[in-house]
Design a protein around this motif. Sequence first.
Motif, PDB file in Angstrom:
ATOM      1  N   PRO A 136      -9.538  92.410  66.389  1.00 25.84           N
ATOM      2  CA  PRO A 136      -8.886  91.503  67.350  1.00 25.84           C
ATOM      3  C   PRO A 136      -7.666  90.841  66.701  1.00 25.84           C
ATOM      4  N   CYS A 137      -6.985  89.971  67.443  1.00 29.50           N
ATOM      5  CA  CYS A 137      -5.730  89.408  66.926  1.00 29.50           C
ATOM      6  C   CYS A 137      -5.982  88.456  65.759  1.00 29.50           C
ATOM      7  N   SER A 138      -5.080  88.517  64.765  1.00 32.12           N
ATOM      8  CA  SER A 138      -5.096  87.500  63.716  1.00 32.12           C
ATOM      9  C   SER A 138      -4.129  86.401  64.154  1.00 32.12           C
ATOM     10  N   SER A 139      -3.939  85.375  63.315  1.00 30.20           N
ATOM     11  CA  SER A 139      -3.060  84.273  63.717  1.00 30.20           C
ATOM     12  C   SER A 139      -1.602  84.755  63.786  1.00 30.20           C
ATOM     13  N   GLN A 140      -1.210  85.664  62.872  1.00 26.84           N
ATOM     14  CA  GLN A 140       0.171  86.163  62.909  1.00 26.84           C
ATOM     15  C   GLN A 140       0.160  87.689  62.871  1.00 26.84           C
ATOM     16  N   PRO A 141      -0.066  88.311  64.002  1.00 30.83           N
ATOM     17  CA  PRO A 141      -0.148  89.791  64.001  1.00 30.83           C
ATOM     18  C   PRO A 141       1.216  90.413  63.735  1.00 30.83           C
ATOM     19  N   PRO A 142       1.299  91.447  62.897  1.00 26.32           N
ATOM     20  CA  PRO A 142       2.554  92.155  62.687  1.00 26.32           C
ATOM     21  C   PRO A 142       2.928  92.947  63.956  1.00 26.32           C
ATOM     22  N   ALA A 143       4.181  93.323  64.048  1.00 26.74           N
ATOM     23  CA  ALA A 143       4.633  94.062  65.235  1.00 26.74           C
ATOM     24  C   ALA A 143       3.951  95.421  65.311  1.00 26.74           C
ATOM     25  N   ALA A 144       3.452  95.771  66.496  1.00 26.77           N
ATOM     26  CA  ALA A 144       2.820  97.076  66.682  1.00 26.77           C
ATOM     27  C   ALA A 144       3.909  98.094  66.990  1.00 26.77           C
ATOM     28  N   ARG A 145       4.631  98.480  65.957  1.00 22.35           N
ATOM     29  CA  ARG A 145       5.762  99.388  66.125  1.00 22.35           C
ATOM     30  C   ARG A 145       5.844 100.267  64.883  1.00 22.35           C
ATOM     31  N   ARG A 146       6.094 101.562  65.119  1.00 25.73           N
ATOM     32  CA  ARG A 146       6.206 102.446  63.953  1.00 25.73           C
ATOM     33  C   ARG A 146       7.271 103.493  64.242  1.00 25.73           C
TER      34      ARG A 146
END
Lengths: 455, 253
Positions: A136-146
Amino acid sequence: MSKQMSNVVMSAFVPGLGQFLLGERYRGLGIFLGFLAIVATTLWYGQPLWYLFPFLIWAWNLWDVFGLAAGQKHSVLLPLAFGLAAAYGIGWQVVEIDFSRAKVERAVAILRPMLQPDFIQPRRELNQMWVPVEVPCSSQPPAARREDAGRVATVTPDCGPVGETLLVKVTGLWPKTETNIFWQNPIGNPLMLGEGEIRMLTQMTDEEGALTTVIRVPTTALVAAPDPTLPQFHRVYFEQARPIGGYELSFIGNEVLKGALATVSMALMATGLAVLFAVPLSFLAARNLMSGNPVTYAIYLVVRTLLNILRSIESLIIAIVFVVIVGLGPFAGMLALALHSIAALGKLYSEVIEGIDPGPIEAIRATGANWLQVVRYAVIPQIIPPFTAFTIYRWDINVRSATVIGLVGGGGIGFLLIELIRVNNMRGVSAVFIAIAVIVIVLDYISAKLRERLV
Amino acid sequence: MLRIQNVSKTYPNGTQALKNVSFDVADGEFLVIIGLSGSGKSTLLRCINRLIEPTEGKIIWDDVDITAASPAELRKIRRTIGMVFQQFNLVKRSSVLTNVLSGRLGYANPWTSLLGIWPQEDIAQAMQALERVGIAEKAHSRADALSGGQQQRVGIARALMQNPKLILADEPVASLDPVLSHSILQYLEQLNKEGITVICSLHFLDLVHRYATRVVALKDGVKVFEGSAKEIDRAKFKEIYGEEAQEVRAASL
């Protein structure tokens, strides 16, 4: 006349007794035992109709004893026919024969995939792309982009709990190509994203090679997680395939080839090992060599008996024992085949030795040859060709047995077969069937040709 | 000179095959042994090269006691005594040439012969022997591909390889057509004329008359006659063979 009647009365109470007392002992005993057996099985299976047959035999028995007393002997064909009819009827019941149970749709379901054996497939190349998503989400999720090799994939939002709806975009894939989209959890297991999470989600890319779709984080995404509240990176995969001409072995085809090789080598190893033991044992089991004195004759009897006992145990059953001792795999199968072959070859070899012509031995001794020369020139030429022929024949038999031994865990192609049957992969099963048939036919042919030249 | 002195043979099962048999065979003789089947002819011949050990008695050849020879000496003696058998006793699956060469085993190097390697001169001698019996072209055939008469000629060629001084022939023509009998016996006769002593067991009176220089007759293991072939008339023959002899002889003619 009264004596005649008394025999009839006796046979009426105990079928066959009258005949027995009239001196037809085997006839009387046969009638009695046959009657008893049929009554017993009828009682057991309890179908009222079957009582007709004991009754018919009983009636025939009265007629027969009447005839015997008058000096007439009737043919026993009739009671035998009654007995056979009863046996066949009861057998029908015991085997539970019921042709109505054969269902066409079931046959079609299993046979249709078998018409397309999974052995080769068109050669194709894959285009794979993935993008990480935090669940699930953390407090500061990194961008889901690759980004990778001109392809860009994004997921919005960047993270989400189980069941969250996500927008997935990817560009730079092959244009106008069917694309499989699936989830992969952190330990590498693929999860389906299609209908009910049991089907593959597929979509065509547009002219530019881009696609956009909506997915939900699978309900089973966190099943394998040690702590479902701990955020971890999952992946969304995009997979495209296109033919590049020609054919290649499929995954199953590759396994079939490996299994076939294992089976043939298993048989070869087993035969080789068996020959090593069977040759010396066969000399001990040869009557003509061992009947000289009581000690050797006792050895002969022991070896012969051991070989006979060992030979009577099917290699499939020996294999079950070895699977327990050395574990699953071709080694267990090889040992089982070897043990059975030692007994079979030992017997065949010893018969060859028993059958050798003593004439040439005498003739070679008469030339002044020493013992080794006698063996080399008079014994070996007589036994080597039949020994070789029997060995090749045994190898041939072992290959057949090796295919079956896999079914009980003995490795090789049979093991693959039982695994494919368990997962209901009928296309694979059909490929295995074909492979077994080819192996057996080819080896049968080779072994027949080789043996033809030797004998 | 071969001297057979008081030879007896009792088999382990109690059968007495030979009872106190004695006679001499001079060098260069063609001695024929006659007698019914089971009269001890084969046993007597095999006692001479000790394929069968005599129970009692001595066999002395050129002043050497064969019956007392050690195994190594016995092999040296055996290699100078050729033997021809009723059933030919060839190794059926081996080639004719190998069968003939095996006659040379007593002389050959014990180790190379085990590998099947033969010196050129032995192979040349084998081909010569086969030429002599008229079947050189069959040298590379399998022995069992030959007819009975041809197989027996291979048997004679094998005996020739031993450069024998004596040939023992155990009913060499009994398994052959009567018409082939003469062709085989003529080879033996020719060898005999070249100085090889021949001891041969035979059944048919006409063959005995034609080939024998001397005859020994056995009946139930006992020598019942020794003399020239001419002395055996029908009455004598009947005495040796019993009443059925008439028919045997009629069939052979």
